[in-house]
Design a protein around this motif. Structure first.
Motif, PDB file in Angstrom:
ATOM      1  N   ALA A 284       0.542  -1.367  -0.422  1.00 49.90           N
ATOM      2  CA  ALA A 284       0.134  -0.209  -0.095  1.00 49.90           C
ATOM      3  C   ALA A 284       0.584   1.714   0.312  1.00 49.90           C
ATOM      4  O   ALA A 284       0.423   2.399  -0.186  1.00 49.90           O
ATOM      5  N   ALA A 285       1.928   1.048   0.449  1.00 53.42           N
ATOM      6  CA  ALA A 285       2.745   2.517   0.240  1.00 53.42           C
ATOM      7  C   ALA A 285       3.058   3.077  -0.489  1.00 53.42           C
ATOM      8  O   ALA A 285       3.555   3.357  -1.111  1.00 53.42           O
ATOM      9  N   PHE A 286       3.248   2.423  -2.084  1.00 52.81           N
ATOM     10  CA  PHE A 286       3.285   2.656  -3.520  1.00 52.81           C
ATOM     11  C   PHE A 286       1.921   3.170  -3.759  1.00 52.81           C
ATOM     12  O   PHE A 286       2.073   4.240  -4.782  1.00 52.81           O
ATOM     13  N   TYR A 287       0.938   2.161  -3.331  1.00 50.18           N
ATOM     14  CA  TYR A 287      -0.642   2.504  -4.248  1.00 50.18           C
ATOM     15  C   TYR A 287      -0.397   3.757  -3.898  1.00 50.18           C
ATOM     16  O   TYR A 287      -0.855   5.121  -4.088  1.00 50.18           O
ATOM     17  N   GLY A 288      -0.314   4.548  -2.019  1.00 50.51           N
ATOM     18  CA  GLY A 288      -0.319   5.474  -1.680  1.00 50.51           C
ATOM     19  C   GLY A 288       0.586   6.428  -1.713  1.00 50.51           C
ATOM     20  O   GLY A 288      -0.352   7.329  -2.097  1.00 50.51           O
ATOM     21  N   ILE A 289       2.036   6.196  -2.171  1.00 52.01           N
ATOM     22  CA  ILE A 289       2.186   7.182  -3.148  1.00 52.01           C
ATOM     23  C   ILE A 289       1.815   8.163  -4.521  1.00 52.01           C
ATOM     24  O   ILE A 289       1.854   9.209  -4.435  1.00 52.01           O
TER      25      ILE A 289
ATOM     26  N   ALA B  24      10.339   3.164  -4.711  1.00 57.86           N
ATOM     27  CA  ALA B  24      10.889   1.460  -4.792  1.00 57.86           C
ATOM     28  C   ALA B  24      12.349   1.454  -4.979  1.00 57.86           C
ATOM     29  O   ALA B  24      13.282   0.644  -4.131  1.00 57.86           O
ATOM     30  N   LEU B  25      13.077   2.367  -5.298  1.00 52.67           N
ATOM     31  CA  LEU B  25      14.277   1.905  -6.352  1.00 52.67           C
ATOM     32  C   LEU B  25      15.427   2.405  -4.403  1.00 52.67           C
ATOM     33  O   LEU B  25      16.015   1.520  -4.772  1.00 52.67           O
ATOM     34  N   LEU B  26      14.420   3.566  -3.923  1.00 50.54           N
ATOM     35  CA  LEU B  26      15.859   3.647  -3.100  1.00 50.54           C
ATOM     36  C   LEU B  26      15.211   2.804  -1.844  1.00 50.54           C
ATOM     37  O   LEU B  26      16.301   2.363  -1.099  1.00 50.54           O
ATOM     38  N   VAL B  27      14.188   2.374  -1.752  1.00 49.64           N
ATOM     39  CA  VAL B  27      13.596   1.662  -0.168  1.00 49.64           C
ATOM     40  C   VAL B  27      13.408   0.043  -0.641  1.00 49.64           C
ATOM     41  O   VAL B  27      14.753  -0.719   0.551  1.00 49.64           O
ATOM     42  N   GLY B  28      14.045  -0.407  -1.845  1.00 54.62           N
ATOM     43  CA  GLY B  28      14.419  -1.768  -2.181  1.00 54.62           C
ATOM     44  C   GLY B  28      16.057  -2.338  -1.768  1.00 54.62           C
ATOM     45  O   GLY B  28      15.818  -3.464  -1.822  1.00 54.62           O
TER      46      GLY B  28
ATOM     47  N   GLY C  32       7.067  -3.713  -9.972  1.00 54.54           N
ATOM     48  CA  GLY C  32       5.624  -3.724  -9.473  1.00 54.54           C
ATOM     49  C   GLY C  32       4.860  -2.430  -8.803  1.00 54.54           C
ATOM     50  O   GLY C  32       3.735  -2.085  -8.687  1.00 54.54           O
ATOM     51  N   ALA C  33       5.998  -1.827  -7.745  1.00 45.22           N
ATOM     52  CA  ALA C  33       5.720  -1.248  -7.127  1.00 45.22           C
ATOM     53  C   ALA C  33       5.424   0.456  -8.241  1.00 45.22           C
ATOM     54  O   ALA C  33       4.582   1.650  -7.889  1.00 45.22           O
TER      55      ALA C  33
END
Length: 612
Positions: A364-369, A400-404, A515-516
């Protein structure tokens, strides 16, 4: 100093309660390898039963504390029943399907609690004999807090002795280390598993019962404690009771002192600590690396392009999906739009999970972003519809690139919990940064930038359907490309993949970001569909719904997320309209599907009816 001591006592008391829940959770996982999503529900049921017992008896110490133990014992019986009826049938399933089945139990128990005790918060009596406070170093500390604070270490000592000094503990340790060898040496697996689940349920029920003089009993207790129990288990190390004890004490102190010193950051501190611990020790404080680098996701036959007759059937289905909502009015168009968005969100999660074995509890983090990118771009930059829509996947992909880089250093449940930590930090930020996000009031008025041609529910649905179909087609092409084959190779055997020249970390990182990116598209579509964005877009239930959708449809199929979205979202929406007991019916349906169709709906149909 007196305030510090009072807060520390409160923190240790909460940590003691948290340890009881976490110890049961880590014991069950260590032996059965099941991530029990229903463990928080057992905590909640323990609180409700303890409330009923203590309020129906005379207020004496014997009745009160005897009632707490009786409540815990009844929850232990419930846990044993769940193990015999359900868990015993899914031990050989993958972890994610076990998660699906236990989520169904969550819905069932929540609806039963609602039917028995009602929706209102319940106030339990204070503990007789421990109603006052005592002075310690100038601080007045509640006697009951001191009692609860002592329970945790006492239970830990008993668990340590039982596990390390008894024959039952020997079998527990043997099963945790090597279940197959232990079975070959004469381990009575069914009896051991039932006893372990019953003990874990007893501890959860006892924790819930102990909380009734400290907080109201309500239907939200399960999810609140479950998330923090997962944090404790992961920080301490999966399967380690000692790790759970020290992690629980740490989290309890963070709660107490964080509430005092940094009240605005309390929701974030726990997850930041977890992220830090896992960044330094990817398997927790006292956890061990898995014996194999293979993913928990089972391998399966390669995906292949669709045969011509399936392509024709797909075109017919797509035509029907596009046409049917226009025949049933605006409600049908709105429901179809929500299903299409849910399908895209599930497909974006499936790309990393089904192909790469990257399970996410915080998708949901990326959905919310994506949703907030649209909302903030419209509110502060006056961005037009197309510009805001393009910005959403871009920001989600970059995040996602940063968090991944951090998340993918860990594997399995550890990585999944890191994604949850990221989502919770974003959710907390959205709630508390009121000047930017509006907090719980959200960002409104997004419909003002919609083109006139998309103003009606039907036209917006058709536009959404077109974009969703294009996104699903792109994800399918990626899955059937060399990149998709490389991703599946890293899932099935990372060592072998690297031996033939595949950079496993790079491939998984790019898959996570892919995916993100598509989750960001789904979030943007949802923002314009609702015309507003609230912090709930980033909440845990959104991630859980996406995960359940993927599992219902089938992890091992590319069309599974679409079928799962139709089944789960359509069923939950209609059950909500038809009955107040929709949770019970939906939970029963999920449990049935998880047990009878462990490959998901599409996987079952393909195995049963399709011959290749």
């Amino acid at each position: 100093m007196d305030l510090v001591l009072a807060q520390a006592t409160t923190g240790l008391a909460y940590g003691s309660t948290l340890f009881l829940v976490s110890a049961g959770l880590t014991l069950i996982f260590g032996v059965t390898r099941i991530v029990n999503f229903a463990h928080g529900s057992l905590y909640m049921i323990g609180a409700y039963i303890a409330y009923s017992i203590t309020t129906s008896l005379a207020s004496t110490p014997v009745n009160f504390f005897g009632g707490l133990l009786l409540a815990a014992a009844m929850v232990a019986l419930l846990g044993a029943l769940i193990e015999v009826v359900l868990l015993r049938r899914i031990y050989r399933s993958s972890e994610v399907f076990q998660l699906l089945a236990t989520f169904g139990v969550v819905l069932i128990l929540q609806d039963l609690a609602l039917a028995i005790w009602g929706p209102d918060e319940l106030f339990a009596p204070r503990a007789p004999g421990l109603k006052g406070s005592v002075e310690i170093a100038g601080a007045w500390v509640p006697q009951y807090s001191l009692f609860v604070m002592a329970v945790g270490p006492a239970v830990y000592a008993m668990l340590w002795f039982t596990i390390t000094r008894t024959r039952w503990g020997l079998w527990v340790r043997a099963a945790a280390q090597d279940r197959e060898t232990a079975g070959a040496l004469g381990l009575n697996e069914p009896m051991l598993f039932t006893s372990v689940v019953a003990l874990g349920a007893f501890l959860a029920g006892l924790a819930g019962a102990l909380q009734i003089p400290r907080e109201t009993v309500n239907l939200q207790m399960d999810l609140a404690i479950l998330i923090e129990a997962f944090v404790v288990v992961v920080v301490g190390g999966l399967g380690s009771v000692t790790g759970a004890f020290w992690a629980a004490m740490l989290i309890g102190m963070l709660h107490a002192l964080g509430t005092w010193w940094f009240p605005q950051s309390t929701l974030v501190l726990v997850f930041l600590v977890m992220a830090f611990v896992l960044a330094v020790r990817p398997y927790g404080l006292l956890g061990r690396a898995p014996s194999s680098t293979a993913s928990h996701m089972r391998g399966h036959a390669p995906f292949v392009p669709l045969a011509n007759h399936w392509r024709v059937l797909g075109l017919v289905a797509l035509t029907a999906i596009a046409v049917l909502p226009s025949l049933f009015g605006d409600y049908a168009a709105v429901l179809a739009t929500e299903i299409a968005i849910a399908a895209l969100l599930a497909a974006s999660l499936h790309f990393g999970m089904g192909l790469g074995g990257i399970v996410s509890f915080g998708h949901a983090a990326f959905y919310g972003i994506g949703a907030y990118a649209v909302a903030l771009a419209v509110k502060y930059l006056s961005a037009p519809f197309v510009a805001a829509l393009l910005l959403a996947p871009l920001l989600a992909g970059v995040a996602a690139l940063l968090v991944g880089k951090i998340v993918l250093r860990s594997k399995g449940v550890y990585a999944a919990m890191l994604t949850l930590a990221f989502a919770q930090v974003l959710w907390s930020t959205a709630v508390q940064w009121v000047d930017l996000t509006g907090g719980d009031n959200g960002v409104l008025g997004l419909w003002t930038v919609l083109p006139a041609s998309l103003a009606s529910p039907l036209t917006y649905y058709l536009a959404t359907l077109a974009l969703v179909v294009a996104s699903l087609f792109a994800l399918r092409r990626l899955a059937l490309s060399p990149f998709g084959f490389a991703l599946r190779a890293t899932r099935d055997s990372e060592l072998r993949a690297e031996a033939i020249g595949i950079d496993a970390r790079q491939v998984r990182w790019l898959a996570f970001a892919t995916g993100a990116t598509f989750a960001g598209v789904a979030g943007a579509l949802q923002a314009f569909h609702k015309g507003s964005v609230f912090p709930t877009t980033l909440s845990v239930p959104v991630s859980v719904d996406a995960l359940i959708t993927v599992l219902l449809g089938g992890v091992q199929t590319l069309v599974g997320p679409v079928v799962g979205a139709i089944a789960y979202h359509g069923l939950s929406t209609e059950l909500t309209r038809l009955t107040d007991h929709w949770r019970l019916l939906l939970g029963l349906a999920i449990v049935l599907l998880a047990v009878a169709f462990p490959e998901g709906i599409v996987g079952f149909v393909r195995r049963r009816f399709v011959r290749t």
